[in-house]
Design a protein around this motif. Structure first.
Motif, PDB file in Angstrom:
ATOM      1  N   GLY A 123       0.807  -1.218   0.000  1.00 40.42           N
ATOM      2  CA  GLY A 123       0.000   0.000   0.000  1.00 40.42           C
ATOM      3  C   GLY A 123       0.837   1.265   0.000  1.00 40.42           C
ATOM      4  N   GLY A 124       1.967   1.256  -0.706  1.00 38.21           N
ATOM      5  CA  GLY A 124       2.827   2.425  -0.774  1.00 38.21           C
ATOM      6  C   GLY A 124       3.695   2.644   0.446  1.00 38.21           C
ATOM      7  N   PHE A 150       2.662 -13.066   2.819  1.00 35.72           N
ATOM      8  CA  PHE A 150       3.578 -12.138   3.485  1.00 35.72           C
ATOM      9  C   PHE A 150       2.967 -11.704   4.806  1.00 35.72           C
ATOM     10  N   PHE A 151       3.741 -11.831   5.876  1.00 38.09           N
ATOM     11  CA  PHE A 151       3.309 -11.440   7.221  1.00 38.09           C
ATOM     12  C   PHE A 151       4.157 -10.265   7.686  1.00 38.09           C
ATOM     13  N   PRO A 152       3.560  -9.067   7.763  1.00 37.15           N
ATOM     14  CA  PRO A 152       4.321  -7.900   8.210  1.00 37.15           C
ATOM     15  C   PRO A 152       4.736  -8.036   9.679  1.00 37.15           C
ATOM     16  N   LEU A 153       5.947  -7.598   9.963  1.00 35.92           N
ATOM     17  CA  LEU A 153       6.443  -7.572  11.340  1.00 35.92           C
ATOM     18  C   LEU A 153       6.512  -6.145  11.866  1.00 35.92           C
ATOM     19  N   GLY A 154       6.608  -5.166  10.964  1.00 36.73           N
ATOM     20  CA  GLY A 154       6.643  -3.766  11.390  1.00 36.73           C
ATOM     21  C   GLY A 154       6.944  -2.847  10.234  1.00 36.73           C
ATOM     22  N   ARG A 155       6.584  -1.587  10.422  1.00 38.07           N
ATOM     23  CA  ARG A 155       6.889  -0.564   9.431  1.00 38.07           C
ATOM     24  C   ARG A 155       8.345  -0.177   9.551  1.00 38.07           C
ATOM     25  N   LEU A 156       8.936   0.211   8.434  1.00 40.46           N
ATOM     26  CA  LEU A 156      10.325   0.662   8.448  1.00 40.46           C
ATOM     27  C   LEU A 156      10.431   2.147   8.718  1.00 40.46           C
ATOM     28  N   ASP A 157       9.401   2.922   8.418  1.00 36.58           N
ATOM     29  CA  ASP A 157       9.424   4.359   8.658  1.00 36.58           C
ATOM     30  C   ASP A 157       8.490   4.667   9.821  1.00 36.58           C
ATOM     31  N   LEU A 158       9.060   4.937  10.990  1.00 32.37           N
ATOM     32  CA  LEU A 158       8.247   5.213  12.186  1.00 32.37           C
ATOM     33  C   LEU A 158       8.184   6.710  12.477  1.00 32.37           C
ATOM     34  N   SER A 159       8.439   7.554  11.469  1.00 32.48           N
ATOM     35  CA  SER A 159       8.506   8.982  11.696  1.00 32.48           C
ATOM     36  C   SER A 159       7.147   9.598  12.010  1.00 32.48           C
ATOM     37  N   ASP A 160       6.044   8.941  11.637  1.00 34.96           N
ATOM     38  CA  ASP A 160       4.717   9.554  11.906  1.00 34.96           C
ATOM     39  C   ASP A 160       4.068   8.989  13.127  1.00 34.96           C
TER      40      ASP A 160
END
Length: 177
Positions: free
Chosen positions: A154-155, A167-177
């Motif tokens: 989703g971008g 695919f099982f997400p473990l976490g976002r790579l960009d935590l700036s928000d």
């Protein structure tokens, strides 16, 4: 008396409701009876084999003759060992729980990660069976993370892993928000 709303079929009479059984499971997966540890693994595995979760969130031990509630601090099981075969999108990952159940990560047994507010500290969980989860121990989670990679969903750049073609997400790579 009515049976709690869950997927259990009983022939004949409903089991007797024994109320609170005095059994609890702490966050470390240790089982207690009225505050005393239950040290016989065979006994704990037997109890675990008849555990169910009602839609209202209660944990129940249900046999054809009796049922009763138990208290669970977090989740009833721990994932204590990881196995993997294959690579990339063809990888298959399985876990052994502290009850010696083997569970393969797939559509029926997904992984999910809950992040603590503020710290973003992850708590990873695996669905063992309907309504019953195992939390991955820290060492098993680190082993799992070492096998992950980056995908775009989703971008958004997400770190995760493939198992059983999903695919099982473990976490976002960009935590700036």
């Amino acid at each position: 008396m009515t049976l709690p709303d869950l997927d259990v079929n009983f022939d004949g009479e409903l089991p007797d409701d024994c109320g609170d059984l005095g059994i609890s499971i702490d966050r470390q997966g240790r089982w207690f009876y009225h505050g005393s540890p239950i040290n016989r693994k065979e006994m704990v595995c037997l109890f675990a084999s008849v555990m169910h979760r009602a839609k209202d969130g209660r944990y129940l031990l249900i046999t054809p003759g009796e049922m009763g509630c138990i208290q669970v601090e977090d989740v009833p099981f721990l994932a204590v060992e990881m196995f993997s075969c294959g690579s990339g999108r063809d990888k298959i990952i399985s876990f052994r729980t502290n009850m010696d159940e083997l569970v393969t990560v797939d559509a029926d047994h997904p992984l999910r990660v809950v992040e603590a507010e503020g710290s973003h500290e992850p708590s990873p969980y695996l669905l063992v069976r309907k309504g019953l989860e195992a939390r991955l121990t820290r060492s098993v989670y680190y082993e799992l993370v070492a096998q992950g990679w980056e995908e775009e969903l989703g971008g958004e750049k997400v770190y995760g892993l493939w198992s059983s073609g999903i695919f099982f997400p473990l976490g976002r790579l960009d935590l700036s928000d």
